[in-house]
Design a protein around this motif. Sequence first.
Motif, mmCIF file in Angstrom:
data_model
loop_
_atom_site.group_PDB
_atom_site.id
_atom_site.type_symbol
_atom_site.label_atom_id
_atom_site.label_comp_id
_atom_site.label_asym_id
_atom_site.label_seq_id
_atom_site.Cartn_x
_atom_site.Cartn_y
_atom_site.Cartn_z
ATOM 1 N N SER A 72 24.766 26.980 -53.227
ATOM 2 C CA SER A 72 23.755 27.999 -53.538
ATOM 3 C C SER A 72 23.641 28.252 -55.036
ATOM 4 C CB SER A 72 24.052 29.293 -52.790
ATOM 5 O OG SER A 72 25.399 29.635 -52.906
ATOM 6 N N LYS A 73 24.788 28.216 -55.742
ATOM 7 C CA LYS A 73 24.710 28.378 -57.202
ATOM 8 C C LYS A 73 23.959 27.203 -57.816
ATOM 9 C CE LYS A 73 28.689 31.341 -58.034
ATOM 10 N NZ LYS A 73 30.109 31.214 -57.756
ATOM 11 N N ALA A 74 24.198 26.022 -57.266
ATOM 12 C CA ALA A 74 23.493 24.835 -57.772
ATOM 13 C C ALA A 74 21.989 24.993 -57.561
ATOM 14 C CB ALA A 74 24.003 23.582 -57.067
ATOM 15 N N SER A 75 21.599 25.547 -56.409
ATOM 16 C CA SER A 75 20.167 25.700 -56.141
ATOM 17 C C SER A 75 19.525 26.641 -57.163
ATOM 18 C CB SER A 75 19.934 26.193 -54.712
ATOM 19 O OG SER A 75 20.179 27.571 -54.609
ATOM 20 N N ALA A 76 20.243 27.704 -57.545
ATOM 21 C CA ALA A 76 19.705 28.639 -58.540
ATOM 22 C C ALA A 76 19.562 27.972 -59.904
ATOM 23 C CB ALA A 76 20.608 29.863 -58.641
ATOM 24 N N LYS A 77 20.531 27.120 -60.243
ATOM 25 C CA LYS A 77 20.479 26.406 -61.527
ATOM 26 C C LYS A 77 19.316 25.430 -61.564
ATOM 27 C CE LYS A 77 23.985 27.636 -64.164
ATOM 28 N NZ LYS A 77 23.875 27.978 -65.577
#
Length: 304
Positions: free
Chosen positions: A21-26
């Motif tokens: 999920s953090k990757a998706s935000a990035k």
Amino acid sequence: MLKDFAKLETFLIVVRERSFSKASAKLGISQPAVTQQIKYIEEYLDTKIIERKKNGVKLTKDGEKLLTIALRLERAIVTAEKETMKIIKKDFSFNIGASFTIGNYILPNCLGNIKEMIKNDVFVKIDSSDNIIEALIEKKIDLALIESPIFKDNIVYREWVEDEFVLFSNSPLPKTVKKEDLLTFSWICREWGSNTRRIINETLDDVGIDCTTFDIKGVVSSSTGVKHTVLKSPKFPEESPKPTVAILSKYVVQDDLVNNSLHESKIRGCKLKRKLYLAYLKDRKNDAFVDTVSSCLMCNKNLG
DNA sequence: TATGTATCGACAACGGTTCG
DNA sequence: CGAACCGTTGTCGATACATA
């Protein structure tokens, strides 16, 4: 699959962020999209590359092997990108819109890099996040760097860097202070309605601190103004019975903390953090300049 | 039990290809 | 050329699952 670096880039970001999920935000895409891309790689290689664990993700043996290949490709692509930018002979100035703190204190550290990368001038327009997004929609700027995403269709928002607010004074403070100690200070604040003031209020409110009970000596409408007001206030204990303090982005005060003209203190049990965002128009995501400048900023070096 | 996170399925937007 | 088609990639909502 190697020819399509997008999936490997997603893989690299997942590894760096240790979370889907953090990757998706990035990346500025949804979290299922990240899952799909990783799944594609795993099906292609017919092996699991990432162990989905309780506290973040972990690479498998094969995942480690893929990582070294992906890193090698990434380096090659970065140098290739630099070279391809030289082909584009377009002579213009790239316009970045940035909110106050970013434009004044963060961007100067990486402007040189960006200019070098795109072989063109970069202009920075500094304004409130709202006005910057407005300018982005009106195509007056090419890229926006803002303090909070103002959700609109056709704009890609990507988490850029994490900022932290710090409590500081022009007189030495204890290394850490308790919540109650905040009431014993004289305060310099940003105005109501400013993003900074809102985040600080909300965060402190969450841990049971009511900012309206603070002894507020001054309200100043810019970060720089707040900092200078604190720098020039009477010093504790010689000139004033209370230390004068303020809370601002670490980027605003980092130089002054290093050269000891300001002093930092941590508030026990309270982390004042916020995300800063990079934004561009969806239909310009394939623009060479928007793309290059975004990746240059996202790789996150030289931010001071 | 509430919360965060990964996955699934249905569907939409977009770009490229084919064919009349 | 444009209409029809197809593959890719994304979103959204529902759900499963593990953890504090």
